[in-house]
Design a protein around this motif. Structure first.
Motif, PDB file in Angstrom:
ATOM      1  N   ASP A   1       9.247   8.830   4.838  1.00 41.38           N
ATOM      2  CA  ASP A   1       8.064   8.215   4.229  1.00 41.38           C
ATOM      3  C   ASP A   1       7.559   7.046   5.075  1.00 41.38           C
ATOM      4  O   ASP A   1       6.344   6.807   5.146  1.00 41.38           O
ATOM      5  CB  ASP A   1       8.398   7.738   2.815  1.00 41.38           C
ATOM      6  N   SER A   2       8.462   6.307   5.708  1.00 42.31           N
ATOM      7  CA  SER A   2       8.053   5.202   6.586  1.00 42.31           C
ATOM      8  C   SER A   2       7.268   5.735   7.777  1.00 42.31           C
ATOM      9  O   SER A   2       6.248   5.164   8.178  1.00 42.31           O
ATOM     10  CB  SER A   2       9.279   4.426   7.082  1.00 42.31           C
ATOM     11  N   ILE A   3       7.755   6.844   8.350  1.00 42.57           N
ATOM     12  CA  ILE A   3       7.049   7.458   9.480  1.00 42.57           C
ATOM     13  C   ILE A   3       5.671   7.933   9.044  1.00 42.57           C
ATOM     14  O   ILE A   3       4.655   7.665   9.713  1.00 42.57           O
ATOM     15  CB  ILE A   3       7.883   8.621  10.049  1.00 42.57           C
ATOM     16  N   LEU A   4       5.617   8.649   7.911  1.00 39.28           N
ATOM     17  CA  LEU A   4       4.330   9.173   7.435  1.00 39.28           C
ATOM     18  C   LEU A   4       3.345   8.045   7.158  1.00 39.28           C
ATOM     19  O   LEU A   4       2.152   8.140   7.516  1.00 39.28           O
ATOM     20  CB  LEU A   4       4.543  10.001   6.168  1.00 39.28           C
ATOM     21  N   ALA A   5       3.803   6.972   6.526  1.00 39.20           N
ATOM     22  CA  ALA A   5       2.906   5.861   6.210  1.00 39.20           C
ATOM     23  C   ALA A   5       2.376   5.209   7.474  1.00 39.20           C
ATOM     24  O   ALA A   5       1.174   4.924   7.598  1.00 39.20           O
ATOM     25  CB  ALA A   5       3.644   4.831   5.350  1.00 39.20           C
ATOM     26  N   LEU A   6       3.263   4.975   8.440  1.00 37.81           N
ATOM     27  CA  LEU A   6       2.844   4.306   9.675  1.00 37.81           C
ATOM     28  C   LEU A   6       1.897   5.189  10.478  1.00 37.81           C
ATOM     29  O   LEU A   6       0.883   4.712  11.007  1.00 37.81           O
ATOM     30  CB  LEU A   6       4.077   3.936  10.504  1.00 37.81           C
TER      31      LEU A   6
ATOM     32  N   LEU B   1      -2.846   2.891   1.396  1.00 41.27           N
ATOM     33  CA  LEU B   1      -2.315   4.252   1.281  1.00 41.27           C
ATOM     34  C   LEU B   1      -1.822   4.539  -0.136  1.00 41.27           C
ATOM     35  O   LEU B   1      -1.327   3.667  -0.838  1.00 41.27           O
ATOM     36  CB  LEU B   1      -1.157   4.448   2.263  1.00 41.27           C
ATOM     37  N   ASP B   2      -1.948   5.802  -0.531  1.00 40.10           N
ATOM     38  CA  ASP B   2      -1.405   6.290  -1.802  1.00 40.10           C
ATOM     39  C   ASP B   2      -1.198   7.790  -1.627  1.00 40.10           C
ATOM     40  O   ASP B   2      -2.144   8.566  -1.669  1.00 40.10           O
ATOM     41  CB  ASP B   2      -2.368   5.997  -2.950  1.00 40.10           C
ATOM     42  N   PHE B   3       0.045   8.216  -1.356  1.00 39.43           N
ATOM     43  CA  PHE B   3       0.308   9.632  -1.115  1.00 39.43           C
ATOM     44  C   PHE B   3       1.693  10.001  -1.647  1.00 39.43           C
ATOM     45  O   PHE B   3       2.534   9.132  -1.904  1.00 39.43           O
ATOM     46  CB  PHE B   3       0.195   9.973   0.381  1.00 39.43           C
ATOM     47  N   ASP B   4       1.919  11.310  -1.831  1.00 38.56           N
ATOM     48  CA  ASP B   4       3.212  11.818  -2.271  1.00 38.56           C
ATOM     49  C   ASP B   4       4.093  12.048  -1.052  1.00 38.56           C
ATOM     50  O   ASP B   4       3.767  12.884  -0.195  1.00 38.56           O
ATOM     51  CB  ASP B   4       3.050  13.110  -3.061  1.00 38.56           C
ATOM     52  N   GLY B   5       5.176  11.310  -0.961  1.00 36.68           N
ATOM     53  CA  GLY B   5       6.076  11.425   0.170  1.00 36.68           C
ATOM     54  C   GLY B   5       7.323  12.223  -0.178  1.00 36.68           C
ATOM     55  O   GLY B   5       7.474  12.747  -1.283  1.00 36.68           O
TER      56      GLY B   5
END
Length: 913
Positions: free
Chosen positions: A398-403, A428-432
């Motif tokens: 999730d950290s990778i996806l957010a960054l 951001l607001d997503f399903d990780g």
């Protein structure tokens, strides 16, 4: 619940056959059932009559799409990331990081195919940050060196808070945005210090709240705490104690949180647990005192340290029914050698640990990621993972996806502009993979939830972490399945948790008690008959009852009024804080203070103050040496302390000020010296021999046992400590009117003086060979000096001088203390014409009023009498000492060192006798 861990060495040794068989189990068999059509990264094998993993997969595409090639200069709009992890504890970290970024680069694997822009790919590097700040910062600079001194666009990491604090400091200089999957230190939420830092976990503050909510879910209100001396552990311990201790009124009822015992465990320089420190901590638990002991112990440590502590406790047969509570740093994890760890437990006993970890919901996004990961692992001939290895791994993804999402949304030229990237990140607001990903304005994960686990044997076999419920950060949010829990030495499926406290043995009934009860009974019977004969008093009694009823009504009215003054009290506290700040501007400060913006001002061995503290310390610790000494210059605290001193004097009570010692144990001294309101606070006070209060000692040797062990990786206004260094305060204490008492652990305030009807100001007593003083309110002590010291042979690099005499011969010697170098005059005045007065002249030193010698007495007295009689006479007399000259002004009543620029003016006076 089974947690998967794989070392890189073990992975390389796995036979390819196991990988093929495993892949067959989750992707091949369904294909056979549908006309033998094989899935991605597999092919049909006639020999085996089935689908197996492709043994010659295509190489993974890197940043520019060419197999195995990594450009040093970014191509077009490519994005370069740096992964900083503790690669020993997270032995799966580098593999997961590599696969996740490769899968994002792959636009056709069915997972996050639309996250990247056209023509944009990811490049990356991974470095070992270990679990300390020094290694982390060096790893960051090493990455820059490897990349032609060009920083990355973004940083994912670190695991430990100390490492993240250090990397956030250095990466922030380059405007690089950092997202951590695991660091929870509360200070990382401070955007004024770490403006480009975010995390997919919540801060320790929310974890502390979740621990409180869980304890109240078990109906516990008394716990003990053991924590290691790392930045993470000490910070979480402080946050929890602030939330826990004291009276509460919430959904769980009215209760008072109590800390039965607290102790810090030392971590060695090689990152192993200090065994002696563990045994000392366990032996200090009041197991023979059921009134004050607790069955529940909160263990705050990382997994590599926690399991060492737990194994030692089992080997010592320490309190076998202890309920050990673990935080996410070791909960839902396993010891490195499970067989060795479990060898100290009986074969039929459950360890019974309870653990709290961030909540991991296995939703569609989680399963989709795992499926894609397994296919990629098959393609590379690696053993596929049966599941994502725990919440930390999910939060890394999730950290990778957010960054990546934030960097892609930022124009390419602005990607090293931390402010621009953070603005996209916080939106951001997503399903990780670990659940819904949103951030608070301070960069923390929003609305954190936590899972609860129980470490117990499963089906008579080895132990495993079993999911038993979940909790939020608010009291009342905890859901627990008691039937799934096994408690050590107690059993399973109890329906309710064991009590946090132990039963207190009932006192034996001695022989004379029944006799006394019989006599009292006879007297009561006689009194009853007498009462019945006095019927005429019934009327009077009725009248008295009526009056009593009126008083009860009056008391109820008063209680109602008291309920309405809470807001008044809050406003008064705010007003008090404002007045303290105004008072600080008017309040005089000690003469030793210098102009400095810092709260901690270094005092060097070339300062007289240094040796005054050293000599006081050496009285009871003969082989002690000071490595660092700081003077605490906190104007707000000094003003608050002076206010209490004035308050005593206004009530005709002598302040009785003393210089005494105080050790803060596991509490970092900065909590005291950096505070703007109270300094030493009752909120952190634990129970001692004279109850819950703030304890101070006459002897440094006593406070040595409660000294703070500074953390080697802490980034504060104090430098990192060296081997075996400890810290304690030399404080000013307003003792006031004291009373000496025997030990009484039930004390909460000093007793009342029967002569005055007012409470004593302090309690004093003797323990372990030292006189101690206890106060039960804030503001009565000021932390004058913070002393960092060590015991043993002198290390010249830390303590350059053996003695004050040796230091005074250096060219940098500064002496502002008049009590040790009292000036003497070389002049012999003619005193035949002096009017004889009863008294003497004295000056105000750092420790109180000190009289001049006889020669100086005569000089000052002549000057005063001449000036008093003849206005034209000078009010100043110069007196010479062995080293300095001093001006004494009898008009201003001041003394000044005219030869040393650092020495301040001193007050003088004539003391009549």
């Amino acid at each position: 619940m089974w947690t998967f861990k794989m070392s890189s060495k073990a992975k390389d040794k796995l036979p390819l056959l196991f990988a093929l068989v495993y892949c067959l189990s989750f992707s091949v068999l369904p294909s056979i059932a549908t006309s033998a059509v094989c899935g991605p990264s597999t092919f049909y094998d006639d020999t085996n009559d089935g689908c197996i993993c492709n043994t010659d997969p295509p190489q993974r595409r890197r940043s520019n799409g060419e197999p195995g090639n990594r450009e040093r200069k970014l191509v077009n709009d490519n994005i370069r990331l740096l992964g900083l992890f503790d690669t020993e504890s997270w032995d799966w970290g580098e593999e997961l990081f590599n696969y996740t970024l490769s899968m994002i680069n792959d636009r056709n694997d069915g997972w996050q195919d639309d996250i990247m822009g056209n023509g944009t790919f990811l490049e990356w590097d991974v470095k070992n940050s270990a679990c300390d700040g020094t290694t982390a910062s060096r790893a960051y600079w090493a990455d820059r060196t490897d990349n032609d001194d060009i920083p990355p666009h973004g940083l994912v990491g670190c695991r430990c808070s100390a490492a993240s604090i250090s990397s956030a400091n250095v990466a922030g200089l380059d405007g690089v945005t950092q997202v951590s999957p695991a660091s929870t230190a509360k200070e990382l939420s401070d955007k004024s210090q770490y403006p480009f830092f975010a995390r997919t976990v919540a801060s320790n503050l929310f974890l502390s709240k979740a621990i409180v909510a869980t304890f109240r879910g078990f109906n516990w209100d008394r716990v003990s705490i053991l924590q290691t001396d790392t930045k993470f552990s000490t910070g979480l311990s402080t946050d929890f104690q602030q939330l826990w201790t004291g009276e509460h009124d919430d959904e769980s009822g009215i209760w008072e949180g109590d800390i039965a015992y607290s102790h810090s465990i030392v971590i060695n320089q090689d990152e192993t647990v200090n065994e002696e420190s563990v045994r000392r901590a366990l032996n200090g638990v009041p197991t023979d005192d059921p009134i004050n002991n607790s069955r529940v112990i909160l263990l705050i440590a990382h997994d590599q340290h926690a399991f060492s502590v737990l194994k030692t406790a089992a080997e010592m047969k320490f309190q076998p029914d202890t309920i050990w509570i673990g935080v996410d740093a070791w909960s839902n994890r396993y010891p490195s050698n499970m067989e060795d760890f479990m060898s100290v437990f009986p074969s039929d006993d459950h360890p019974g640990y309870l653990g709290i970890t961030p909540y991991l919901k296995k939703n569609d996004d989680n399963l989709n990621f795992l499926s894609t990961l397994q296919e990629a692992q098959c393609r590379d001939g690696n053993m596929p993972w049966p599941e994502v290895p725990g919440h930390a791994a999910a939060q890394m993804v999730d950290s990778i996806l957010a960054l990546v999402r934030a960097l892609v949304a930022t124009p390419s030229k602005e990607r090293r502009n931390g402010t621009a990237v953070m603005s996209h990140l916080l939106d951001l607001d997503f399903d990780g993979v670990g659940g819904r990903v949103r951030f608070t304005p301070s960069g923390d994960r929003e609305d954190p939830q936590y899972s609860l686990f129980n470490f117990r044997r499963v089906n008579g076999g080895g132990p495993s972490w079993v999911d038993i419920g979940k909790t939020g950060s608010e009291i009342g949010s905890t859901e627990i399945d008691m039937n799934e829990i096994c408690f050590a030495d107690v059993g399973c499926g109890l329906g309710s948790a064991p009590s946090d406290s132990y039963p207190v043995p009932e006192p034996q009934l001695v022989l004379w008690i029944p006799i006394v009860i019989g006599i009292i009974t006879v007297l009561l019977v006689g009194a009853t008959f007498s009462y019945l004969r006095v019927a005429r008093k019934k009327k009077q009694l009725k009248s008295q009852m009526t009056e009593m009823q009126k008083k009860i009504e009056a008391i109820k009215n008063i209680d109602n009024d008291l309920d309405n003054i809470n807001q008044v009290v809050d406003n008064a506290k705010k007003r008090q804080a404002s007045l303290i700040m105004k008072r600080a501007a008017l309040q005089g400060t000690p003469s030793t203070w210098i102009e400095s913006p810092e709260t901690l001002v270094p005092v060097t061995p070339e300062d007289e103050e240094y040796w005054s503290v050293f000599e006081k310390m050496r009285v009871t610790i003969p082989n002690v040496h000071i490595s660092k000494l700081w003077r605490v210059q906190n104007k707000s605290l000094w003003s608050y302390y002076s206010f209490h001193k004035d308050r005593l004097e206004m009530n005709n009570i002598q302040p009785n000020e003393r210089r005494v010692w105080h050790g803060t144990s596991s509490l970092d001294p900065s909590i005291v010296y950096a505070d703007k309101m109270d300094g030493f606070m009752m909120q952190f006070a634990a129970k001692g021999f004279w109850g819950r209060g703030i304890y101070f000692a006459d002897k440094a040797s006593y406070s040595k046992n409660y000294s703070h062990t500074p953390v080697k990786s802490q980034t504060s206004d104090r430098p990192a400590p060296k081997k075996a260094e400890l810290e304690m305060f030399l404080t000013r204490l307003l003792v006031g009117k004291e009373v000496e008492l025997n030990q009484n652990m039930a004390l909460t305030v000093p007793p009342i003086d029967s002569k005055t009807g007012m409470k004593y100001n302090s309690v004093t007593g003797n323990t372990a060979g030292s006189q101690v003083w206890i106060v039960y309110e804030n503001g009565r002590a000021y932390p004058e000096y913070l002393v960092r010291y060590y015991v043993g042979s002198r290390d010249e690099s830390r303590s350059p001088y053996e003695s004050k005499k040796e230091a005074s011969k250096s060219g940098r010697w500064r002496s502002c203390s008049f009590e040790l170098d009292m000036p003497t005059s070389n002049l012999q005045p003619n005193s035949s014409q002096l009017t004889v007065r009863q008294g003497f002249w004295e000056y105000l030193s750092d420790s109180g009023w000190v009289a001049y010698d006889a020669a100086n007495q005569a000089l000052i007295e002549r000057t005063f009498q001449d000036f008093s009689v003849t206005a034209t006479s000078s009010s100043i007399v110069v007196i010479k000492g062995p080293e300095w000259e001093y001006e004494v002004d009898v008009a201003k009543m001041q003394q000044k060192n005219t030869q040393h620029p650092l020495c301040t003016e001193r007050e003088i006076r004539f003391h009549s006798t």
